[in-house]
Design an enzyme around this catalytic site. Structure first.
Site, PDB file in Angstrom:
ATOM      1  CG  HIS A  96      -4.009   0.639  -8.404  1.00 40.55           C
ATOM      2  ND1 HIS A  96      -5.335   0.559  -8.076  1.00 40.55           N
ATOM      3  CD2 HIS A  96      -3.432   1.478  -7.522  1.00 40.55           C
ATOM      4  CE1 HIS A  96      -5.555   1.338  -7.035  1.00 40.55           C
ATOM      5  NE2 HIS A  96      -4.418   1.906  -6.677  1.00 40.55           N
ATOM      6  CG  HIS A 123      -2.094   0.814   1.226  1.00 38.83           C
ATOM      7  ND1 HIS A 123      -2.389   1.684   0.223  1.00 38.83           N
ATOM      8  CD2 HIS A 123      -3.079   1.004   2.161  1.00 38.83           C
ATOM      9  CE1 HIS A 123      -3.484   2.363   0.523  1.00 38.83           C
ATOM     10  NE2 HIS A 123      -3.917   1.968   1.705  1.00 38.83           N
ATOM     11  CG  ASP A 143       3.176   4.452  -4.114  1.00 42.18           C
ATOM     12  OD1 ASP A 143       3.144   5.584  -3.607  1.00 42.18           O
ATOM     13  OD2 ASP A 143       2.486   3.510  -3.728  1.00 42.18           O
TER      14      ASP A 143
END
Ligand code: CMC
Length: 428
Positions: free
Chosen positions: A307, A268, A363
């Site tokens: 994702h 996460h 990210d």
């Protein structure tokens, strides 16, 4: 028979059932009527990791994963990133509408007013080991704040909930910065309420001997945009933790500590840190094919890729990629960017990633910006947590005010032993 329904035939009994289809879903509770006998519990749906289960109706964030769309309260993330500010977005998430100028001033004042933390919190942070991960410090001190604000337990009062929300949005950067300063063995810096939200955070992180810290305006703006991009992402792991824990009616500090803990995990919020480690490990462009081979064979993962919801380019990653160059122009280029770009290019041409619709996520590039700003890797998820705080609080508020919600309590499919007789240890 109404059109918006689903007819189910139970082949075990030959019976037909008509289930209402509402907003593209059927109610799992409706399945309960499907039984093979009167004492049968009734049918349940089985969905580990909630891959196809809506746990709530929500009006906060919209994601179309296939098209790569993200909107807060209807506003596209690209427009908010370009034109709004983090505090305005926080107001929007919590209240559903953009604030008037006066409302924004009032909201900004309320957040600014609450940036200080009790001195005992400093002492608590002092007790952590010198190398404690700041995310561990953050989640502990957020949880500890519930003991400083026992009034937060009154979750029935909307006014009280709002007050706790101000406290949390205001104090998260202070806790985060203290965690960082502790790690570095530096004295804590008190908030400067004349600075912007992001500017004050930079002040609390980086102020040294100067009388007044002046943030680099490009870095300050970039950080504010990064906070916006992280502000909410509907029912992800940490938002679900916030809702699930909050559904027990515990205070919001405790719920937010749980959400922060969920965000700590490498799958996460810890992924941006993992991306930098991965890029360092790869080291040079010539080693990329070997790394890609290992990722495809399941020996490692291409961090910052893939994702659960986006099966397209994460719209936040698009904004961040552009933002990275603005920051590099201001503070110098991060040499890892060339490696990241090449890795992205190779992965996006590789059949393995194409077939599985694995694209860069938020990210992939954010860590490179943080690193250029002079932030250590273990602070990256902490920044994510600061940005996500208004989102968690909005999800919590929506959960508490939704009459359909109750304490979260999933069912299980028990496959363990049947009843058996206890055998004393002497006889085993
Ligand atoms: N590298 C290599 N293969 C991958 C990757 C990856 N990053 N992500 C997924 N796959 C493969 C996976 O092995 C599986 O292959 P197969 O069908 O052959 O078994 C397939 O793609 C589907 O993967 P999954 O694990 O079933 O997908 P998921 O929806 O459960 O996982 C994810 C989503 C984000 C956990 C995963 O893509 C991942 O681990 N990515 C790397 C970590 C990361 O970047 N996380 C940040 C997420 S975005 C920020 C946030 O929301 O916190």
């Amino acid at each position: 028979m109404p059109n918006d329904s689903l007819t189910v035939t139970d082949n075990r009994t030959g019976k037909n059932y008509e289930l209402e289809v509402k907003n593209g879903t059927i109610s799992a509770m409706e399945l309960r009527q499907i039984k093979i006998s009167d004492d049968d519990f009734g049918l349940m749906s089985y969905d580990p990791a909630y891959k196809n289960t809506a746990s709530t109706e929500s009006r906060i964030t919209f994601i179309d994963g296939a098209k790569g769309i993200l909107r807060y309260r209807g506003y596209p993330i690209e427009q908010l990133a370009e034109q709004s500010s983090f505090l305005e977005v926080s107001y929007l998430l919590q209240n559903g509408e953009l604030p008037s100028r006066r409302q924004l001033e009032e909201f900004t004042h309320n957040i600014t007013y609450h940036t200080m933390v009790h001195e005992n919190i400093r002492e608590l942070i002092d007790a952590f080991r010198y190398d404690a991960h700041p995310m561990g410090i953050l989640l502990s001190t957020v949880g500890a704040m519930s003991t400083f604000y026992p009034d937060a337990r009154d979750i029935e009062s909307a006014e009280n909930r709002r007050l706790q929300s101000y406290r949390l949005i205001a104090k998260m950067p202070t806790l985060a910065a203290y965690a960082y300063r502790h790690r570095r063995g530096l004295p804590y810096v008190y908030p400067d309420n004349d600075l912007s939200y992001a500017g004050n955070f930079l002040n609390m992180l980086f102020c040294m001997t100067e009388r007044r810290y002046t943030p680099n305006p490009v870095v300050e703006k970039a950080l504010d945009v990064l906070f916006i991009l992280h502000a909410d992402h509907e029912q992800n792991c940490s938002a679900s933790a916030m809702r699930a824990v909050g559904s027990s009616h515990v205070d919001p500090f405790s719920s937010l500590a749980a959400a922060t803990a969920a965000l700590y995990g490498p799958l996460h919020g810890g992924a941006n840190e993992a991306v930098i480690r991965m890029l360092n490990e790869i080291g040079s462009k010539s080693k990329i094919p070997e790394f890609i081979r290992r990722a495809k064979e399941g020996e490692s993962r291409l961090m910052g890729f893939g994702h659960r919801v986006y099966k397209n380019y994460d719209p936040r990653a698009q904004v961040i990629k552009k933002l990275a160059y603005q920051v590099f122009d201001a503070v110098g280029k991060n040499p890892l960017i060339d490696l990241a770009l090449e890795l992205e290019r190779i992965a996006l041409e590789d059949e393995y990633f194409v077939k599985r619709k694995l694209y860069p996520n938020v990210d992939f590039y954010s860590g490179l910006i943080y690193q250029s700003m002079g932030l250590p890797m273990d602070l990256f998820p902490v920044i994510f947590a600061i940005g996500r705080t208004p989102g968690w609080l909005s999800q919590w508020e929506e959960m508490l005010t939704d009459p359909a919600q109750k304490i979260a309590r999933p069912r299980q499919v028990y496959l363990g032993e049947g009843e058996r007789k206890y055998v004393p240890v002497s006889e085993r």
